[in-house]
Design a protein around this motif. Sequence first.
Motif, short mmCIF file in Angstrom:
data_model
loop_
_atom_site.label_atom_id
_atom_site.label_comp_id
_atom_site.label_asym_id
_atom_site.label_seq_id
_atom_site.Cartn_x
_atom_site.Cartn_y
_atom_site.Cartn_z
N ILE A 123 -9.47 3.20 -3.00
CA ILE A 123 -8.98 4.14 -2.00
C ILE A 123 -7.60 4.64 -2.41
CG2 ILE A 123 -10.29 3.25 -0.03
CD1 ILE A 123 -7.91 1.53 0.72
N ILE A 124 -7.30 5.87 -2.04
CA ILE A 124 -5.99 6.47 -2.29
C ILE A 124 -5.26 6.56 -0.97
CG2 ILE A 124 -4.74 8.52 -3.08
CD1 ILE A 124 -7.07 9.07 -4.99
N LEU A 125 -4.02 6.07 -0.93
CA LEU A 125 -3.22 6.04 0.28
C LEU A 125 -2.03 6.97 0.14
CD1 LEU A 125 -3.10 2.13 0.62
CD2 LEU A 125 -4.78 3.68 1.63
N THR A 126 -1.74 7.73 1.17
CA THR A 126 -0.58 8.63 1.18
C THR A 126 0.25 8.38 2.43
OG1 THR A 126 -1.89 10.37 2.25
CG2 THR A 126 -1.75 10.43 -0.15
N PRO A 127 1.57 8.52 2.34
CA PRO A 127 2.43 8.24 3.50
C PRO A 127 2.23 9.26 4.61
CG PRO A 127 3.71 9.12 1.68
CD PRO A 127 2.34 8.88 1.14
N ASP A 128 2.44 8.80 5.83
CA ASP A 128 2.30 9.68 6.99
C ASP A 128 3.40 10.73 7.04
OD1 ASP A 128 0.10 8.17 7.80
OD2 ASP A 128 1.37 6.78 8.93
N GLU A 129 4.58 10.37 6.55
CA GLU A 129 5.72 11.28 6.56
C GLU A 129 6.34 11.34 5.18
OE1 GLU A 129 8.40 9.80 9.47
OE2 GLU A 129 7.07 10.19 11.18
N LYS A 130 7.04 12.43 4.90
CA LYS A 130 7.69 12.59 3.62
C LYS A 130 8.76 11.51 3.43
CE LYS A 130 10.19 15.92 0.73
NZ LYS A 130 10.74 17.30 0.62
N ILE A 131 8.77 10.91 2.24
CA ILE A 131 9.74 9.86 1.94
C ILE A 131 11.10 10.49 1.66
CG2 ILE A 131 10.35 8.07 0.28
CD1 ILE A 131 7.35 7.54 -0.03
N LEU B 42 -13.21 -7.55 -4.08
CA LEU B 42 -12.06 -6.78 -4.51
C LEU B 42 -12.15 -5.33 -4.07
CD1 LEU B 42 -9.46 -6.94 -6.30
CD2 LEU B 42 -10.91 -6.26 -8.22
N VAL B 43 -11.05 -4.82 -3.51
CA VAL B 43 -10.88 -3.39 -3.23
C VAL B 43 -9.57 -2.97 -3.87
CG1 VAL B 43 -10.60 -1.62 -1.46
CG2 VAL B 43 -12.13 -3.55 -1.04
N ALA B 44 -9.59 -1.88 -4.63
CA ALA B 44 -8.38 -1.36 -5.26
C ALA B 44 -7.78 -0.26 -4.40
CB ALA B 44 -8.68 -0.84 -6.66
N ALA B 45 -6.45 -0.20 -4.35
CA ALA B 45 -5.76 0.83 -3.57
C ALA B 45 -4.61 1.39 -4.40
CB ALA B 45 -5.24 0.26 -2.26
N THR B 46 -4.53 2.71 -4.44
CA THR B 46 -3.43 3.38 -5.12
C THR B 46 -2.62 4.16 -4.10
OG1 THR B 46 -4.73 3.62 -7.15
CG2 THR B 46 -2.80 5.05 -6.91
N VAL B 47 -1.32 3.92 -4.09
CA VAL B 47 -0.44 4.63 -3.17
C VAL B 47 0.13 5.85 -3.90
CG1 VAL B 47 1.65 4.53 -1.77
CG2 VAL B 47 0.15 2.53 -1.91
N ASP B 48 -0.18 7.03 -3.39
CA ASP B 48 0.42 8.26 -3.89
C ASP B 48 1.60 8.60 -2.99
OD1 ASP B 48 1.14 10.77 -4.71
OD2 ASP B 48 -0.75 11.76 -4.18
N HIS B 49 2.80 8.32 -3.48
CA HIS B 49 3.99 8.54 -2.66
C HIS B 49 4.30 10.03 -2.47
CE1 HIS B 49 4.61 4.44 -4.34
NE2 HIS B 49 5.07 4.19 -3.13
N ALA C 285 -4.21 -0.73 5.06
CA ALA C 285 -5.47 -0.64 4.32
C ALA C 285 -6.15 -2.00 4.22
CB ALA C 285 -5.21 -0.08 2.92
N ALA C 286 -5.35 -3.06 4.05
CA ALA C 286 -5.94 -4.41 3.98
C ALA C 286 -6.66 -4.75 5.28
CB ALA C 286 -4.86 -5.43 3.67
N ASP C 287 -6.06 -4.36 6.40
CA ASP C 287 -6.73 -4.58 7.69
C ASP C 287 -8.03 -3.79 7.77
OD1 ASP C 287 -4.71 -6.26 8.55
OD2 ASP C 287 -3.60 -4.66 9.56
N THR C 288 -7.97 -2.53 7.37
CA THR C 288 -9.15 -1.66 7.45
C THR C 288 -10.27 -2.16 6.55
OG1 THR C 288 -7.73 0.24 7.91
CG2 THR C 288 -9.96 0.71 7.17
N GLN C 289 -9.90 -2.66 5.37
CA GLN C 289 -10.89 -3.10 4.38
C GLN C 289 -11.28 -4.58 4.55
OE1 GLN C 289 -12.39 -1.04 2.15
NE2 GLN C 289 -11.25 0.65 3.08
#
Length: 314
Positions: free
Chosen positions: A84-92, A52-59, A111-115
């Motif tokens: 891991i914390i994930l942030t978008p490449d561009e502003k939503i 298991l790997v947990a990921a949180t998306v900070d929009h 992230a699933a690919d990376t992990q």
Amino acid sequence: MQVSLASVVLDRFRAALCRLDCADDRFLCAVSGGPDSLALLLLAQHALPGKLVAATVDHQLRAESADEARIVAEICRNLGIPHIILTPDEKISGNLQSSARAARYALLERAADTQNCRHIATAHHADDQLETLLMRLARGSGVDGLSGIRARNGRVVRPLLEFTKAELIDICSSAGIQWVNDPSNANIDFDRVAIRKWLANTQHPFSAPRALRTASALADASDALLWMTDTLAEQRISQENGVITCKVNGLPRELKRRLLIRCLRTLDVGLAPRGDAIDRLLTDLENARTAMIGNIKCLGQSDWQFSKAPPRRS
């Protein structure tokens, strides 16, 4: 820290993983910090130890979101789960809900690919399914839309669809896990929140388990129609010199509709007509009329024909 969970709850969760054919695979678990996703995290910790790997998306749409992501990171650290914390490449921008959803799933896929995770698990539950069914009913959706949230969509799996919101809150409470509250969940400008408020404050006959059964039956019907459309497309659709011909004689209207959409997307993969637009076009073709949709000319006769329209002269 290892949290104790009731064996009957764990058995239900493991059974859901088995039905999804993913009980032995490595998971990326999407965790926002709300009770739904934290309950998913706790269940997955027991059912998938070491996988298991947990990921949180900070929009990055709210000032509090970074702190909420760090709270989830701390919970995961205490549970011994990589996070891991994930942030978008561009502003939503644009339609915030749909744009944020698209950005979120793109980040989770990457992230699933990376992990090296085969699946992405999200915390959609039975109450979500009821809300979705009512939202789509209000919008006039057909069979596909009313099939609701799918338990599996590509690599995304949703093993909590048979759990209610109350059960997930109880899991977190019993484990002593404090969740965060997203203020957007109280914004009735969003259709889902408005439906949720209505359900909470109105006497009504709807229940999450019955909605789940209805959505499941409609999902089976949608799958059957897709299979039938694939079979008919091989038999009745042909293409020559850029012109697609579709033989629709003797078919029910719903199958005509699906073959029509198949023909349009064959010529223009980006074309996604639906609702009133596809109904009007279907009526035109059934009445042997010629019509345009996008850059495609549609000719209604005994056999329907579709071709790209020549560019207009300036």
